[in-house]
Design a protein around this motif. Structure first.
Motif, short mmCIF file in Angstrom:
data_model
loop_
_atom_site.label_atom_id
_atom_site.label_comp_id
_atom_site.label_asym_id
_atom_site.label_seq_id
_atom_site.Cartn_x
_atom_site.Cartn_y
_atom_site.Cartn_z
N ALA A 169 0.83 -1.21 0.00
CA ALA A 169 0.00 0.00 0.00
C ALA A 169 0.87 1.26 0.00
O ALA A 169 0.54 2.25 -0.67
CB ALA A 169 -0.93 -0.01 1.22
N GLN A 170 1.98 1.23 0.73
CA GLN A 170 2.88 2.38 0.74
C GLN A 170 3.45 2.65 -0.66
O GLN A 170 3.49 3.79 -1.11
CB GLN A 170 4.03 2.13 1.72
CG GLN A 170 3.67 2.32 3.18
CD GLN A 170 4.92 2.29 4.03
OE1 GLN A 170 5.72 1.35 3.98
NE2 GLN A 170 5.13 3.33 4.81
N THR A 182 3.62 6.57 -0.12
CA THR A 182 3.69 7.08 1.25
C THR A 182 4.88 6.46 1.96
O THR A 182 5.45 5.45 1.52
CB THR A 182 2.41 6.77 2.04
OG1 THR A 182 2.17 5.34 2.03
CG2 THR A 182 1.22 7.48 1.45
N THR A 183 5.25 7.07 3.09
CA THR A 183 6.28 6.54 3.96
C THR A 183 5.75 6.60 5.39
O THR A 183 4.73 7.24 5.66
CB THR A 183 7.59 7.36 3.87
OG1 THR A 183 7.32 8.71 4.30
CG2 THR A 183 8.12 7.37 2.44
N ILE A 189 -3.51 5.76 4.13
CA ILE A 189 -4.34 6.91 3.76
C ILE A 189 -5.77 6.78 4.29
O ILE A 189 -6.56 7.73 4.18
CB ILE A 189 -4.36 7.12 2.24
CG1 ILE A 189 -4.88 5.88 1.51
CG2 ILE A 189 -2.96 7.50 1.74
CD1 ILE A 189 -5.05 6.09 0.01
N ASP A 190 -6.12 5.63 4.89
CA ASP A 190 -7.40 5.55 5.58
C ASP A 190 -7.27 5.92 7.06
O ASP A 190 -8.20 5.75 7.84
CB ASP A 190 -8.04 4.17 5.42
CG ASP A 190 -7.10 3.04 5.80
OD1 ASP A 190 -5.98 3.32 6.27
OD2 ASP A 190 -7.48 1.87 5.64
N ALA A 223 -2.05 11.31 1.10
CA ALA A 223 -0.74 10.66 1.14
C ALA A 223 0.31 11.58 1.77
O ALA A 223 1.18 11.12 2.52
CB ALA A 223 -0.33 10.25 -0.27
N HIS A 224 0.22 12.87 1.48
CA HIS A 224 1.17 13.83 2.04
C HIS A 224 1.06 13.87 3.56
O HIS A 224 2.08 13.85 4.27
CB HIS A 224 0.92 15.22 1.45
CG HIS A 224 1.77 16.29 2.07
ND1 HIS A 224 3.12 16.42 1.81
CD2 HIS A 224 1.46 17.27 2.98
CE1 HIS A 224 3.60 17.44 2.51
NE2 HIS A 224 2.61 17.97 3.22
N VAL A 225 -0.17 13.90 4.07
CA VAL A 225 -0.37 13.94 5.52
C VAL A 225 0.10 12.63 6.15
O VAL A 225 0.76 12.63 7.20
CB VAL A 225 -1.85 14.22 5.86
CG1 VAL A 225 -2.12 14.02 7.35
CG2 VAL A 225 -2.24 15.63 5.44
#
Length: 321
Positions: A65-66, A71-72, A77-78, A212-214
Motif C-alpha cells: 500500500a505504501q 507514502t512513507t 491513507i485511511d 498521502a502527504h499527511v
C-alpha cells in the motif's frame, strides 16, 4: 516509533528482480533481516525473536500500500496507525513497528535489496538517545516475535519490522466492530509463567481518511492517552483464628475498589469491555507481569470500531472500515 527515509544515488544496482523470483527473494530477505535483528539483540544479551509469518504478511500488505500510494512512515491513507492495522488484520498481541523507505530513479536488483535492508538495520541501531526509537524497538526485551514486511516496485522499496509480544492465548473470538449497546467479552489465559496485572481501555475518534502527504508527514504514533484502568476482582477470604473461629476478610484495593474482571487461579481471565465514551475506536491492552521484571508490560492491542447502532457497526464491518 519513527520512520527512516532514504534517497539513494545510482550505485550500479539496477536491473529489477524477475517477477518469478520475487517471492523467493522476499523469503530470503526476511531471513537475512531476521539474522541481523537477532545479531543486534545478542550483542545486548537479549533473547532472539522468532519470525512471525502472519505479522510478516500483514507487513507485506502495508508495504504494498505504501508503494502504491507513494507514502512513507506508519500511517495508511485511511488513517490507520500500526496497532489498528495489525488488529484489524487479525492480530491480537502488542505490536511495535519500525518502518524504512528507499527511493531511487531506477528499478532495484536483488543485490540492492539486500544492501538496503542491511543499511536500514544498521541505521536504526546507530541511533542515539533521545532519538533512538527504532533501536529501542529492536531491543525490546519483552518482544517474542517479529514480522518482517517488504515490497518493492521500480525505484521504491519499503520495509517494516513488526515486533510482537505474545503472552496471551485468546479463548474467545475477538470482534473488530460493535455497537454501543452490544456486550463484548474478551477472554484468554497467559502463555508461560506470566501473571495478568490489569486491563486498560483506550478511546479515540474513529480513523478518518487522510492524504498521502499527511500520512507521510506523521513520523510518530502512540496509543491515545485517554484511557481507563480495570483491575482483577479480589476474592474475600475466611481466616481461621487461634480460638478456632473464623474471621471474614474483605479484600480491597487502596481506593476501595474490589476489582473489575474475573481472574482465575490458573490465570484465565474474562472481561466485558465497557463502551462508556460513546462511538469511536476502543483499544484493549492487557498488562502482564513477567518473572523477575518489576513493571507490568503490555501484551495486547485489540482495536474495536464502535458505532452508535448495530446496523452502523454491521455496515462498517462489511465495508472493511
Amino acid at each position: 516509533m519513527k520512520r527512516l527515509l532514504f534517497a539513494i544515488a545510482a550505485i550500479a544496482l539496477a536491473s529489477p528482480v524477475a517477477h518469478s523470483d520475487i517471492e523467493e527473494t522476499r523469503t530470503t530477505l526476511r531471513q537475512h533481516l531476521l539474522r541481523l535483528i537477532n545479531r543486534d539483540r545478542q550483542i545486548y544479551r537479549l533473547p532472539p525473536v522468532q519470525l512471525d509469518l502472519e505479522a510478516s504478511a500483514i507487513g507485506d500488505d502495508y508495504c504494498r500500500a505504501q508503494v502504491r500510494n507513494r507514502t512513507t512512515g506508519h500511517y495508511t491513507i485511511d488513517g490507520l496507525s500500526p496497532y489498528m492495522r495489525y488488529s484489524f488484520a487479525g492480530g491480537n498481541d502488542a505490536v511495535s513497528e519500525n518502518a524504512a523507505a528507499w527511493s531511487a530513479t531506477y528499478a532495484f536488483n536483488e543485490r540492492a535489496l539486500y544492501e538496503m535492508a542491511r543499511r536500514s538495520e544498521d541505521a536504526m541501531m546507530a541511533e542515539a538517545p533521545p532519538n533512538d526509537g527504532h533501536k529501542r524497538t529492536i531491543l525490546d526485551p519483552h518482544a517474542t516475535h517479529v514480522g518482517i514486511g517488504m515490497a518493492w516496485e521500480r525505484g521504491e522499496f519499503r520495509i517494516v519490522q513488526e515486533f510482537v509480544r505474545r503472552y496471551i492465548e485468546w479463548t474467545r473470538v475477538l470482534p473488530r466492530s460493535a455497537s454501543i449497546g452490544q456486550p463484548v467479552i474478551i477472554a484468554g489465559r497467559p502463555i508461560g509463567n506470566v501473571a495478568i496485572e490489569a486491563i486498560t481501555v483506550h478511546h479515540e475518534p474513529l480513523p478518518q481518511a487522510i492524504s498521502a502527504h499527511v500520512a507521510s508527514a506523521i513520523s510518530k504514533y502512540s496509543l491515545p492517552e485517554k484511557r481507563k484502568e480495570y483491575l482483577p476482582r479480589l476474592r474475600s477470604e475466611y481466616n481461621k483464628r487461634a480460638d478456632g473461629t473464623f474471621e471474614y476478610v474483605r479484600r480491597e484495593y487502596s481506593d476501595g475498589r474490589r476489582g473489575d474482571f474475573y481472574l482465575g487461579k490458573d490465570g484465565d481471565f474474562s472481561f466485558t469491555v465497557p463502551f462508556n465514551d460513546g462511538p469511536g475506536l476502543y483499544t484493549i491492552v492487557v498488562w502482564v507481569r513477567r518473572p523477575g521484571v518489576p513493571m507490568a508490560v503490555s501484551a495486547s492491542n485489540v482495536s474495536i470500531r464502535v458505532e452508535e447502532t448495530l446496523q452502523d457497526a454491521s455496515r462498517a464491518a462489511a465495508a472493511g472500515r
